[in-house]
Write a protein that holds these residues in place. Structure first.
Motif: not given
Length: 307
Positions: A212-227
């Motif tokens: 967004s604009g010149d800003k970045y945000f990285m969100c990890p995936a939630f560690p799902v054990e029972n995919l």
């Protein structure tokens, strides 16, 4: 209270994973999106189904305050898709696609939907997405999805639609294809010049990136054990994301980041079952607990960081 509109598909899916398979599972982008978003705000839904569709399957949506005045019934077959996931649960083989009545889908908004302020345009033809935008009178924030098929086959209409939206939600390979840039950050900035101020780049099990604009945000995936079944994860993410923004009626940088976290959590619930089985039975406590757990993955004691 602000209002949220989704325009997309409702479908029957035949899904096969390395663990199990399900025939005639309730699917479609609008289904997953509205189920996830309904935990945060009422939803106005626009889609089309055939005369073979069992409406009792979506009674739970009415209970969750999803308005179905925009759901039309046409003579013919409901959109059907069949897919088989490989052992990595990322790659999949499309077994068949039967568009049915979805092939002639022409979304016309009921008058009460035309004042919707938050809009999500799911993966449909770009010119139809554009026509929906033209019908809305007071949009505050418009987000859209697209796919490789439209990028390679309908780029002109896609570029026209991108000029009218605030946020594009696509995966990393689609960023490269659309922008012509191998580096996704260069590609994202190039796409932003075409219209959308905000991009969300989905990277599956590796999380997602907000640009967004010149800003970045990285969100990890939630560690799902029972995919169990990845189908609908992207639309569930979008539902959580847009549902949160609508509920807060804010699109500040901080609100967008919080919405990313909410979207990630809703997607993590989705993949733990076939169809919307897990999504539709959640409660507020479960959602909040998982949000706290996800946030804890990247919370740090700043005083203990060597910088």
């Amino acid at each position: 209270m602000s209002s949220l509109l989704v325009v997309g598909s409702m479908a029957y899916d035949d899904i096969e994973t390395p663990f199990d398979k399900r025939k005639d599972a309730l699917g479609g982008s609008a289904t997953y999106f509205s189920t996830a978003a309904s935990y945060f705000t009422p939803v106005n839904l626009v889609a089309v189904v055939g005369d073979d569709f069992n409406r009792s399957l979506i009674d739970y949506l009415v209970e969750k305050k999803v308005d179905l005045k925009g759901l039309t019934n046409e003579t013919g077959q409901t959109f059907r898709w069949g897919g088989k996931y490989l052992d990595n649960m990322i790659d999949r083989e499309t077994l068949y696609t039967h568009l049915g009545v979805f092939e002639s889908f022409d979304p016309i908004l009921p008058p009460s939907y035309q004042n919707s302020e938050y809009i999500f345009l799911a993966n449909i033809q770009p010119n139809l997405q554009y026509n929906v935008i033209q019908q809305v009178k007071n949009a505050k924030f418009v987000a859209m999805d697209t796919m490789n098929f439209w990028i390679t086959g309908d780029l002109d209409n896609l570029r026209t639609t991108l000029k009218k939206v605030d946020c594009l939600i696509i995966n990393d390979s689609e960023v490269r294809l659309l922008s012509g840039e191998h580096n996704i950050f260069k590609g994202a900035q190039k796409i932003r010049e075409w219209g959308p101020e905000t991009l969300i780049i989905k990277k599956g099990e590796h999380g997602s990136i907000l640009v967004s604009g010149d800003k970045y945000f990285m969100c990890p995936a939630f560690p799902v054990e029972n995919l169990f079944d990845p189908t609908g994860a992207g639309d569930s993410f979008a539902g959580g994301f847009m549902g949160y923004l609508t509920a807060t009626d804010l699109t500040t940088p901080e609100s967008l980041r919080r919405a990313m976290i909410v979207g990630t959590v809703m997607a993590s619930f989705c993949v733990e079952s076939f169809s919307t089985d897990k999504l539709k039975t959640l409660n507020e406590q479960e959602i909040k607990a998982r949000i706290r757990e996800l946030v804890s993955l990247f919370e740090l004691e700043r005083d203990n960081i060597w910088i």
